[in-house]
Design a protein around this motif. Structure first.
Motif, PDB file in Angstrom:
ATOM      1  N   LEU A  92       0.849  -1.050  -0.296  1.00  0.00           N
ATOM      2  CA  LEU A  92       0.370   0.047   0.026  1.00  0.00           C
ATOM      3  C   LEU A  92       0.968   1.202   0.515  1.00  0.00           C
ATOM      4  O   LEU A  92       0.319   2.156  -0.465  1.00  0.00           O
ATOM      5  N   GLU A  93       2.307   1.561   0.438  1.00  0.00           N
ATOM      6  CA  GLU A  93       3.192   2.079   1.026  1.00  0.00           C
ATOM      7  C   GLU A  93       3.578   2.835  -0.785  1.00  0.00           C
ATOM      8  O   GLU A  93       3.301   3.765  -1.216  1.00  0.00           O
ATOM      9  N   THR A  94       3.214   1.715  -1.575  1.00  0.00           N
ATOM     10  CA  THR A  94       3.558   2.526  -3.196  1.00  0.00           C
ATOM     11  C   THR A  94       2.625   1.726  -4.069  1.00  0.00           C
ATOM     12  O   THR A  94       3.022   2.208  -5.407  1.00  0.00           O
ATOM     13  N   CYS A  95       1.714   2.084  -3.754  1.00  0.00           N
ATOM     14  CA  CYS A  95       0.360   2.128  -5.079  1.00  0.00           C
ATOM     15  C   CYS A  95      -0.204   3.149  -4.654  1.00  0.00           C
ATOM     16  O   CYS A  95      -0.783   2.968  -3.805  1.00  0.00           O
ATOM     17  N   SER A  96      -1.053   3.861  -5.633  1.00  0.00           N
ATOM     18  CA  SER A  96      -2.131   4.887  -5.453  1.00  0.00           C
ATOM     19  C   SER A  96      -3.328   4.264  -5.917  1.00  0.00           C
ATOM     20  O   SER A  96      -3.573   3.216  -5.900  1.00  0.00           O
ATOM     21  N   GLY A  97      -4.010   5.154  -5.377  1.00  0.00           N
ATOM     22  CA  GLY A  97      -5.270   4.505  -5.603  1.00  0.00           C
ATOM     23  C   GLY A  97      -5.820   4.527  -6.669  1.00  0.00           C
ATOM     24  O   GLY A  97      -6.908   3.399  -6.931  1.00  0.00           O
ATOM     25  N   PRO A  98      -5.735   5.338  -8.149  1.00  0.00           N
ATOM     26  CA  PRO A  98      -6.255   5.005  -9.400  1.00  0.00           C
ATOM     27  C   PRO A  98      -5.447   3.441  -9.366  1.00  0.00           C
ATOM     28  O   PRO A  98      -5.886   2.649 -10.458  1.00  0.00           O
ATOM     29  N   GLU A  99      -4.381   3.037  -8.730  1.00  0.00           N
ATOM     30  CA  GLU A  99      -3.620   1.847  -9.542  1.00  0.00           C
ATOM     31  C   GLU A  99      -3.953   0.714  -8.258  1.00  0.00           C
ATOM     32  O   GLU A  99      -4.420  -0.663  -8.977  1.00  0.00           O
ATOM     33  N   LEU A 100      -4.494   0.484  -7.119  1.00  0.00           N
ATOM     34  CA  LEU A 100      -5.927  -0.274  -6.613  1.00  0.00           C
ATOM     35  C   LEU A 100      -7.122  -0.425  -7.393  1.00  0.00           C
ATOM     36  O   LEU A 100      -7.278  -1.329  -7.498  1.00  0.00           O
ATOM     37  N   GLU A 101      -7.463   0.977  -8.243  1.00  0.00           N
ATOM     38  CA  GLU A 101      -8.921   0.616  -8.521  1.00  0.00           C
ATOM     39  C   GLU A 101      -9.088  -0.092  -9.971  1.00  0.00           C
ATOM     40  O   GLU A 101      -9.473  -1.076 -10.014  1.00  0.00           O
ATOM     41  N   THR A 102      -7.896   0.786 -10.527  1.00  0.00           N
ATOM     42  CA  THR A 102      -7.064  -0.354 -11.337  1.00  0.00           C
ATOM     43  C   THR A 102      -7.093  -2.214 -11.686  1.00  0.00           C
ATOM     44  O   THR A 102      -7.632  -3.100 -12.472  1.00  0.00           O
ATOM     45  N   SER A 103      -6.492  -2.941 -10.359  1.00  0.00           N
ATOM     46  CA  SER A 103      -5.947  -4.275  -9.860  1.00  0.00           C
ATOM     47  C   SER A 103      -7.107  -4.510  -9.147  1.00  0.00           C
ATOM     48  O   SER A 103      -7.676  -5.428 -10.181  1.00  0.00           O
ATOM     49  N   LEU A 104      -7.929  -3.917  -8.709  1.00  0.00           N
ATOM     50  CA  LEU A 104      -9.038  -4.425  -7.749  1.00  0.00           C
ATOM     51  C   LEU A 104     -10.531  -4.273  -8.094  1.00  0.00           C
ATOM     52  O   LEU A 104     -11.006  -5.591  -8.261  1.00  0.00           O
ATOM     53  N   CYS A 105     -10.502  -3.221  -9.147  1.00  0.00           N
ATOM     54  CA  CYS A 105     -11.850  -3.273 -10.276  1.00  0.00           C
ATOM     55  C   CYS A 105     -12.081  -3.739 -11.227  1.00  0.00           C
ATOM     56  O   CYS A 105     -13.140  -3.579 -11.983  1.00  0.00           O
ATOM     57  N   ASP A 106     -11.045  -4.417 -11.856  1.00  0.00           N
ATOM     58  CA  ASP A 106     -11.181  -4.278 -13.516  1.00  0.00           C
ATOM     59  C   ASP A 106     -12.228  -6.098 -13.810  1.00  0.00           C
ATOM     60  O   ASP A 106     -11.242  -7.506 -13.245  1.00  0.00           O
ATOM     61  N   PRO A 107     -13.321  -6.112 -13.616  1.00  0.00           N
ATOM     62  CA  PRO A 107     -14.310  -7.515 -13.854  1.00  0.00           C
ATOM     63  C   PRO A 107     -12.981  -8.275 -15.156  1.00  0.00           C
ATOM     64  O   PRO A 107     -13.363  -9.959 -15.202  1.00  0.00           O
TER      65      PRO A 107
END
Length: 220
Positions: free
Chosen positions: A173-188
């Motif tokens: 989490l220190e190295t990943c921004s909000g958009p990167e988390l969204e891209t990784s976790l919310c792409d079906p």
């Protein structure tokens, strides 16, 4: 049934990976541990905590009780004898009948996604504002903090099909921004494994000073 994504990497600056994790799909048990200790073998402490947590959860202990017993066992197994004591942050979870019970101490985190957006899972105390940003929890460690002084956070969430939970160490989490988390976790379109691998790729593009570990469970 869960679709699983799992990844663990030492990061860009450290030679030793002191993170570890475990998953036993039968009883629905998941564990992620972030070791600390340098010369006193944080990787050994993390492995000890991982194995203790898995056994305690399999035997029916609650996630919070499993963390307490793991911390006490580590203090007995590895007495602190130096200025750099060995210990661990950890998150432990059990899934049964659509409900995920989890508890954590130290710097490990859990992230929930419904496939459209994500959020960090908060304890009841955090949600009510009686624990400010988890600061009281972040400075503690199993094996270092006395059992009676451990500040263990707990949460219970109901999972629906397509929703996921990611357990991770703070390095991710220190190295990943909000958009990167969204891209990784919310792409079906991404599988659970592709999601954590994409997150790791994002992390390694940054400084990645710490170890990087993520365990993602998506209810299918």
């Amino acid at each position: 049934m869960f679709e699983v994504g799992q990844i663990s990497h030492p990061g860009r600056k450290r030679l030793l990976n002191e993170d570890t994790y475990d998953l036993d799909a039968g009883p629905g048990v998941a564990v992620v541990v972030d070791g600390m200790g340098g010369p006193d073998a944080g990787d050994v402490a993390a492995a000890f905590v991982r194995d203790h947590l898995r056994k305690a959860l399999q035997q029916g202990d609650s996630p919070a009780d499993a963390l307490r017993s793991a911390g006490q066992a580590l203090r007995i197994q590895r007495p602190q004898k130096s200025a750099s004591p060995s210990g661990a942050s950890a998150i432990a979870a059990r899934y049964s009948d659509g409900v995920l019970d989890l508890a954590w101490v130290g710097t490990c985190s859990a992230i929930f996604s419904d496939g459209r957006q994500y959020r960090r899972i908060q304890s009841d105390a955090e949600a009510k504002g009686s624990m400010k940003n988890g600061v009281a929890n972040a400075i503690q460690a199993l094996g270092v903090t006395a059992t009676e002084k451990l500040c263990i956070s707990e949460a219970r969430i109901t999972l629906k099909r397509g929703e996921c939970v990611m357990f991770c160490t703070d390095g991710m989490l220190e190295t990943c921004s909000g958009p990167e988390l969204e891209t990784s976790l919310c792409d079906p379109r991404l599988s659970a494994q592709e999601s954590v691998e994409l997150l790791l790729m994002h992390a390694l593009r940054g400084e990645a000073n710490n170890n990087l570990t993520a365990l993602l469970l998506r209810l299918s």
